[in-house]
Design a protein around this motif. Sequence first.
Motif, PDB file in Angstrom:
ATOM      1  N   LYS A 221      39.287  -3.940 -12.772  1.00 46.08           N
ATOM      2  CA  LYS A 221      40.178  -4.526 -13.778  1.00 46.08           C
ATOM      3  C   LYS A 221      39.550  -4.490 -15.163  1.00 46.08           C
ATOM      4  N   ALA A 222      38.244  -4.760 -15.257  1.00 42.54           N
ATOM      5  CA  ALA A 222      37.560  -4.710 -16.551  1.00 42.54           C
ATOM      6  C   ALA A 222      37.619  -3.309 -17.146  1.00 42.54           C
ATOM      7  N   ALA A 223      37.431  -2.294 -16.299  1.00 46.90           N
ATOM      8  CA  ALA A 223      37.501  -0.908 -16.773  1.00 46.90           C
ATOM      9  C   ALA A 223      38.918  -0.553 -17.214  1.00 46.90           C
ATOM     10  N   LEU A 224      39.905  -1.043 -16.481  1.00 49.16           N
ATOM     11  CA  LEU A 224      41.303  -0.790 -16.865  1.00 49.16           C
ATOM     12  C   LEU A 224      41.640  -1.487 -18.173  1.00 49.16           C
ATOM     13  N   GLU A 225      41.162  -2.694 -18.354  1.00 48.14           N
ATOM     14  CA  GLU A 225      41.436  -3.431 -19.591  1.00 48.14           C
ATOM     15  C   GLU A 225      40.792  -2.741 -20.790  1.00 48.14           C
ATOM     16  N   GLU A 226      39.618  -2.170 -20.579  1.00 50.36           N
ATOM     17  CA  GLU A 226      38.949  -1.472 -21.675  1.00 50.36           C
ATOM     18  C   GLU A 226      39.730  -0.225 -22.077  1.00 50.36           C
ATOM     19  N   ALA A 227      40.251   0.488 -21.102  1.00 51.98           N
ATOM     20  CA  ALA A 227      40.978   1.729 -21.383  1.00 51.98           C
ATOM     21  C   ALA A 227      42.422   1.481 -21.811  1.00 51.98           C
ATOM     22  N   CYS A 228      43.072   0.510 -21.173  1.00 53.92           N
ATOM     23  CA  CYS A 228      44.501   0.252 -21.395  1.00 53.92           C
ATOM     24  C   CYS A 228      44.722  -1.250 -21.404  1.00 53.92           C
ATOM     25  N   PRO A 229      44.444  -1.915 -22.507  1.00 53.97           N
ATOM     26  CA  PRO A 229      44.518  -3.377 -22.531  1.00 53.97           C
ATOM     27  C   PRO A 229      45.906  -3.916 -22.153  1.00 53.97           C
ATOM     28  N   HIS A 230      45.891  -4.947 -21.321  1.00 55.46           N
ATOM     29  CA  HIS A 230      47.095  -5.700 -20.964  1.00 55.46           C
ATOM     30  C   HIS A 230      48.214  -4.785 -20.464  1.00 55.46           C
ATOM     31  N   THR A 231      47.849  -3.874 -19.573  1.00 57.71           N
ATOM     32  CA  THR A 231      48.826  -2.880 -19.109  1.00 57.71           C
ATOM     33  C   THR A 231      48.955  -2.862 -17.591  1.00 57.71           C
ATOM     34  N   VAL A 232      47.849  -2.671 -16.892  1.00 57.45           N
ATOM     35  CA  VAL A 232      47.888  -2.535 -15.427  1.00 57.45           C
ATOM     36  C   VAL A 232      47.703  -3.908 -14.789  1.00 57.45           C
ATOM     37  N   SER A 233      48.649  -4.305 -13.971  1.00 58.17           N
ATOM     38  CA  SER A 233      48.592  -5.625 -13.343  1.00 58.17           C
ATOM     39  C   SER A 233      47.490  -5.697 -12.299  1.00 58.17           C
ATOM     40  N   CYS A 234      47.098  -6.911 -11.975  1.00 58.35           N
ATOM     41  CA  CYS A 234      46.124  -7.126 -10.903  1.00 58.35           C
ATOM     42  C   CYS A 234      46.729  -6.748  -9.559  1.00 58.35           C
ATOM     43  N   ALA A 235      48.031  -6.982  -9.397  1.00 58.59           N
ATOM     44  CA  ALA A 235      48.708  -6.622  -8.145  1.00 58.59           C
ATOM     45  C   ALA A 235      48.641  -5.118  -7.917  1.00 58.59           C
ATOM     46  N   ASP A 236      48.895  -4.344  -8.960  1.00 52.43           N
ATOM     47  CA  ASP A 236      48.792  -2.890  -8.830  1.00 52.43           C
ATOM     48  C   ASP A 236      47.345  -2.450  -8.679  1.00 52.43           C
ATOM     49  N   THR A 237      46.423  -3.177  -9.279  1.00 55.35           N
ATOM     50  CA  THR A 237      45.000  -2.860  -9.127  1.00 55.35           C
ATOM     51  C   THR A 237      44.581  -2.972  -7.668  1.00 55.35           C
TER      52      THR A 237
END
Length: 348
Positions: free
Chosen positions: A126-142
């Motif tokens: 999730k931290a890596a996703l937030e760095e690349a695409c802030p506030h975009t990919v949900s935790c459920a999808d993660t």
Amino acid sequence: MASSKALLGAIFIASFYFPASIAFPAHHEGAHPVGHSPKPKLGLSPDFYISTCPQADEIVVSVLKKAIAKEQRIAASLLRLLFHDCFVQGCDASVLLDDSKADASEKNAIPNKNSLRGFEVIDEIKAALEEACPHTVSCADTVALAARGSTVLSGGPYWELPLGRRDSKTAYMKLANKNLPPPNATLHRLIKFFERQGLDKVDLVALSGSHTIGMARCVSFKQRLYNQHRDNKPDMTLEKRFYYTLASVCPRTGGDNNISPLDFVSPSKFDNSYYKLILEGKGLLNSDQVLWTGKDQKIADLVRSYAENESLFFEHYVNSIIKMGNRNPLLGHDGEIRKNCRRVNQVL
């Protein structure tokens, strides 16, 4: 359907070292989806992040490769995390929430406490996703992406994963205690647990195949060894040599946290040996073995079919895990996209 046999090599060899940019390359046999994907819920789509975070899957897989290379068992833990999320009010990442003043965490529910694992890996993804695409990919999808990636990196099938779920703002500890099947469940109870999720007997048998990878604690199967019917006797459906092997790992008293592989033939490979072992009386959990001994002809026939035909197992598994993931997602403006998967967003 492309063959999946080439994926069944040891998990610690080539699968960990593909570059993240070609996590599921077209020429790799596991890259081709199998089965016939059930129609996604309105709003879910494999292309949901195609414009907002097209590299999401590559990010997930790159973290997974390092985590699984460090500890093979974590692949099974992440797959289990998806099930324990989805079986409680749908796949909404409620299982990831820590205790708060407002809610008791599902992590402390009886089926999850001191058992459910993988939260730190989800945090890292999730931290890596937030760095690349802030506030975009949900935790459920993660969680869903991590489960698929773990399956593929373990030699299992790849599937087109419908995405677009949003995150719950609350946990459901009482529902976790109610809806998650215990390891000593009878077949009748297992069927009821799955029916509660809109899942049928095919889904039950196919999704139980997730136990082809991973480990279980002695506390999950000790009753089978020493007191199956509250008569101080073992489960007579256990193959004798297998019984003695388990008894050497799990003594009558103590050792509850000792672990044993769910599939001792290939515990880190996602294959159909789980079903072959059940036919031999070597299913680890009661909930595994009753698929064969529970006197339901349709279920027993499915166990035999999957033991004989790995491709059929993979096809049914994909259909069933997509079906499970499509049930009651939070969509649109429901829920939120958590920045930190362990807590709800703060209202400013």
